[in-house]
Design a protein around this motif. Structure first.
Motif, PDB file in Angstrom:
ATOM      1  N   ILE A   1      15.562 -11.189 -12.581  1.00  0.00           N
ATOM      2  CA  ILE A   1      16.039 -12.622 -11.904  1.00  0.00           C
ATOM      3  C   ILE A   1      15.043 -13.006 -10.699  1.00  0.00           C
ATOM      4  CG2 ILE A   1      18.334 -12.219 -12.504  1.00  0.00           C
ATOM      5  CD1 ILE A   1      18.735 -11.494  -9.381  1.00  0.00           C
ATOM      6  N   ALA A   2      14.073 -12.080 -10.130  1.00  0.00           N
ATOM      7  CA  ALA A   2      13.425 -12.526  -9.351  1.00  0.00           C
ATOM      8  C   ALA A   2      12.004 -11.632  -9.461  1.00  0.00           C
ATOM      9  CB  ALA A   2      13.630 -12.433  -7.898  1.00  0.00           C
ATOM     10  N   GLU A   3      10.903 -11.785  -9.222  1.00  0.00           N
ATOM     11  CA  GLU A   3       9.749 -11.041  -9.368  1.00  0.00           C
ATOM     12  C   GLU A   3       8.386 -11.611  -8.529  1.00  0.00           C
ATOM     13  OE1 GLU A   3       7.278  -8.906 -13.043  1.00  0.00           O
ATOM     14  OE2 GLU A   3       8.340 -10.643 -13.348  1.00  0.00           O
ATOM     15  N   THR A   4       7.628 -10.692  -8.064  1.00  0.00           N
ATOM     16  CA  THR A   4       6.127 -10.862  -7.424  1.00  0.00           C
ATOM     17  C   THR A   4       5.505  -9.908  -8.058  1.00  0.00           C
ATOM     18  OG1 THR A   4       5.055 -11.624  -5.596  1.00  0.00           O
ATOM     19  CG2 THR A   4       6.610  -9.759  -5.339  1.00  0.00           C
ATOM     20  N   THR A   5       4.106 -10.156  -8.220  1.00  0.00           N
ATOM     21  CA  THR A   5       3.068  -9.090  -8.706  1.00  0.00           C
ATOM     22  C   THR A   5       2.009  -9.107  -7.728  1.00  0.00           C
ATOM     23  OG1 THR A   5       3.851  -9.811 -10.928  1.00  0.00           O
ATOM     24  CG2 THR A   5       1.566  -8.418 -10.557  1.00  0.00           C
ATOM     25  N   VAL A   6       1.672  -7.958  -7.192  1.00  0.00           N
ATOM     26  CA  VAL A   6       0.642  -7.617  -6.385  1.00  0.00           C
ATOM     27  C   VAL A   6      -0.166  -6.409  -6.816  1.00  0.00           C
ATOM     28  CG1 VAL A   6       0.012  -6.860  -3.989  1.00  0.00           C
ATOM     29  CG2 VAL A   6       2.273  -8.277  -4.341  1.00  0.00           C
ATOM     30  N   ASN A   7      -1.393  -6.722  -7.139  1.00  0.00           N
ATOM     31  CA  ASN A   7      -2.255  -5.684  -7.764  1.00  0.00           C
ATOM     32  C   ASN A   7      -2.013  -5.176  -8.904  1.00  0.00           C
ATOM     33  OD1 ASN A   7      -4.160  -5.894  -5.438  1.00  0.00           O
ATOM     34  ND2 ASN A   7      -3.331  -3.733  -4.695  1.00  0.00           N
ATOM     35  N   HIS A   8      -1.349  -6.194  -9.741  1.00  0.00           N
ATOM     36  CA  HIS A   8      -1.087  -5.823 -11.109  1.00  0.00           C
ATOM     37  C   HIS A   8       0.239  -4.990 -11.430  1.00  0.00           C
ATOM     38  CE1 HIS A   8      -4.846  -7.704 -12.501  1.00  0.00           C
ATOM     39  NE2 HIS A   8      -5.227  -6.580 -11.605  1.00  0.00           N
ATOM     40  N   ILE A   9       1.138  -4.898 -10.157  1.00  0.00           N
ATOM     41  CA  ILE A   9       2.326  -4.072  -9.943  1.00  0.00           C
ATOM     42  C   ILE A   9       3.500  -4.931  -9.914  1.00  0.00           C
ATOM     43  CG2 ILE A   9       3.665  -2.547  -8.735  1.00  0.00           C
ATOM     44  CD1 ILE A   9       0.846  -1.078  -8.215  1.00  0.00           C
ATOM     45  N   LYS A  55       0.888  -1.258  -0.088  1.00  0.00           N
ATOM     46  CA  LYS A  55      -0.064   0.018  -0.121  1.00  0.00           C
ATOM     47  C   LYS A  55       0.987   1.372   0.135  1.00  0.00           C
ATOM     48  CE  LYS A  55      -4.108  -2.043   2.006  1.00  0.00           C
ATOM     49  NZ  LYS A  55      -5.252  -2.058   3.229  1.00  0.00           N
ATOM     50  N   TRP A  56       1.967   1.140   0.811  1.00  0.00           N
ATOM     51  CA  TRP A  56       2.874   2.198   0.737  1.00  0.00           C
ATOM     52  C   TRP A  56       3.314   2.568  -0.493  1.00  0.00           C
ATOM     53  CZ3 TRP A  56       7.727   3.617  -0.542  1.00  0.00           C
ATOM     54  CH2 TRP A  56       8.396   4.740  -0.174  1.00  0.00           C
ATOM     55  N   PHE A  57       3.963   1.609  -1.043  1.00  0.00           N
ATOM     56  CA  PHE A  57       4.479   1.592  -2.617  1.00  0.00           C
ATOM     57  C   PHE A  57       3.371   2.188  -3.661  1.00  0.00           C
ATOM     58  CE2 PHE A  57       7.452  -1.336  -1.377  1.00  0.00           C
ATOM     59  CZ  PHE A  57       8.595  -0.661  -1.621  1.00  0.00           C
ATOM     60  N   GLU A  58       2.120   1.796  -3.466  1.00  0.00           N
ATOM     61  CA  GLU A  58       1.223   2.415  -4.490  1.00  0.00           C
ATOM     62  C   GLU A  58       0.831   3.887  -4.153  1.00  0.00           C
ATOM     63  OE1 GLU A  58      -2.568  -0.020  -4.737  1.00  0.00           O
ATOM     64  OE2 GLU A  58      -1.221  -1.726  -5.181  1.00  0.00           O
ATOM     65  N   GLU A  59       0.812   4.221  -2.612  1.00  0.00           N
ATOM     66  CA  GLU A  59       0.429   5.588  -2.562  1.00  0.00           C
ATOM     67  C   GLU A  59       1.562   6.588  -2.778  1.00  0.00           C
ATOM     68  OE1 GLU A  59      -0.958   5.353   1.618  1.00  0.00           O
ATOM     69  OE2 GLU A  59      -2.690   4.052   1.384  1.00  0.00           O
ATOM     70  N   GLY A  87       6.727  -0.582 -12.594  1.00  0.00           N
ATOM     71  CA  GLY A  87       6.690  -1.429 -11.453  1.00  0.00           C
ATOM     72  C   GLY A  87       7.837  -0.940 -10.312  1.00  0.00           C
ATOM     73  N   VAL A  88       8.275  -1.666  -9.282  1.00  0.00           N
ATOM     74  CA  VAL A  88       9.326  -1.199  -8.421  1.00  0.00           C
ATOM     75  C   VAL A  88      10.264  -2.151  -8.519  1.00  0.00           C
ATOM     76  CG1 VAL A  88       9.586  -1.019  -5.831  1.00  0.00           C
ATOM     77  CG2 VAL A  88       7.488  -0.362  -6.974  1.00  0.00           C
ATOM     78  N   ARG A  89      11.252  -1.451  -8.769  1.00  0.00           N
ATOM     79  CA  ARG A  89      12.886  -2.161  -8.890  1.00  0.00           C
ATOM     80  C   ARG A  89      13.470  -1.921  -7.670  1.00  0.00           C
ATOM     81  NH1 ARG A  89      17.952  -0.545 -12.666  1.00  0.00           N
ATOM     82  NH2 ARG A  89      19.368  -1.885 -11.674  1.00  0.00           N
ATOM     83  N   PHE A  90      14.117  -3.297  -7.242  1.00  0.00           N
ATOM     84  CA  PHE A  90      14.642  -3.120  -5.848  1.00  0.00           C
ATOM     85  C   PHE A  90      16.263  -3.290  -6.378  1.00  0.00           C
ATOM     86  CE2 PHE A  90      10.851  -5.017  -4.415  1.00  0.00           C
ATOM     87  CZ  PHE A  90      10.628  -3.908  -3.565  1.00  0.00           C
ATOM     88  N   LEU A  91      17.093  -2.391  -5.740  1.00  0.00           N
ATOM     89  CA  LEU A  91      18.596  -2.378  -6.177  1.00  0.00           C
ATOM     90  C   LEU A  91      19.525  -2.314  -4.943  1.00  0.00           C
ATOM     91  CD1 LEU A  91      19.519   0.682  -7.268  1.00  0.00           C
ATOM     92  CD2 LEU A  91      17.314   0.380  -8.057  1.00  0.00           C
ATOM     93  N   GLY A  92      20.807  -2.550  -5.285  1.00  0.00           N
ATOM     94  CA  GLY A  92      21.853  -2.207  -4.241  1.00  0.00           C
ATOM     95  C   GLY A  92      22.197  -0.928  -4.808  1.00  0.00           C
ATOM     96  N   LYS A  93      22.397   0.034  -3.448  1.00  0.00           N
ATOM     97  CA  LYS A  93      22.734   1.460  -3.552  1.00  0.00           C
ATOM     98  C   LYS A  93      23.889   1.707  -2.618  1.00  0.00           C
ATOM     99  CE  LYS A  93      19.799   4.175  -0.926  1.00  0.00           C
ATOM    100  NZ  LYS A  93      19.228   5.476  -0.990  1.00  0.00           N
ATOM    101  N   ILE A  94      24.764   2.476  -2.948  1.00  0.00           N
ATOM    102  CA  ILE A  94      26.196   2.883  -2.171  1.00  0.00           C
ATOM    103  C   ILE A  94      25.546   3.855  -1.150  1.00  0.00           C
ATOM    104  CG2 ILE A  94      28.314   4.006  -2.210  1.00  0.00           C
ATOM    105  CD1 ILE A  94      28.627   3.238  -5.107  1.00  0.00           C
ATOM    106  N   TYR A  95      26.177   3.786   0.011  1.00  0.00           N
ATOM    107  CA  TYR A  95      25.838   4.428   1.223  1.00  0.00           C
ATOM    108  C   TYR A  95      24.676   3.657   1.865  1.00  0.00           C
ATOM    109  CZ  TYR A  95      27.923   8.319  -1.476  1.00  0.00           C
ATOM    110  OH  TYR A  95      28.867   8.842  -1.947  1.00  0.00           O
ATOM    111  N   GLY A  96      24.778   4.035   3.374  1.00  0.00           N
ATOM    112  CA  GLY A  96      23.861   3.261   4.180  1.00  0.00           C
ATOM    113  C   GLY A  96      24.319   1.913   4.564  1.00  0.00           C
ATOM    114  N   GLU A  97      23.613   1.191   5.099  1.00  0.00           N
ATOM    115  CA  GLU A  97      23.714  -0.211   5.573  1.00  0.00           C
ATOM    116  C   GLU A  97      22.555  -1.055   5.348  1.00  0.00           C
ATOM    117  OE1 GLU A  97      25.634  -1.300   9.117  1.00  0.00           O
ATOM    118  OE2 GLU A  97      27.087   0.334   9.248  1.00  0.00           O
TER     119      GLU A  97
END
Length: 99
Positions: A54-62, A11-15, A24-34
């Motif tokens: 290489i990995a995917e799930t779909t929720v509410n067509h996203i 719900k947070w991603f959609e809003e 869609g929403v791509r998850f990636l590795g980024k420099i900085y943080g932990e």
């Protein structure tokens, strides 16, 4: 490698991201943080169209996905995306894949 999204995180991603058809929403590795698995790197997100996934799930067509370019960051782990109530943002939990 699997991706699981909790209902509150989804719900947070959609809003918050204003996703449109085909994106869609791509998850990636980024420099900085932990992160739980890499010091000096954290999980980033971007609105994108799925490509070489290489990995995917779909929720509410996203689609929520990890691109092959980010395999180095997620290799050996399943990703669970929950919601941090205190900070009102997604939280990323890694579960080691047992062979």
């Amino acid at each position: 490698m699997e991706i699981k999204i909790t209902e509150k995180a989804q719900k947070w991603f959609e809003e918050e991201l204003g996703l449109s058809d085909g994106n869609g929403v791509r998850f990636l590795g980024k420099i900085y943080g932990e992160s739980q698995i890499h010091e000096g790197f954290s999980v980033g997100i971007e609105v994108a169209k799925p490509g070489n996934i290489i990995a995917e799930t779909t929720v509410n067509h996203i689609p929520y996905f990890i691109d092959a370019n980010d395999e180095w960051f997620f290799a050996g782990y399943n990703l669970e995306v929950g919601f941090d109530e205190k900070h009102q943002e997604p939280e990323y939990i890694f579960h080691e894949i047992k062979e």
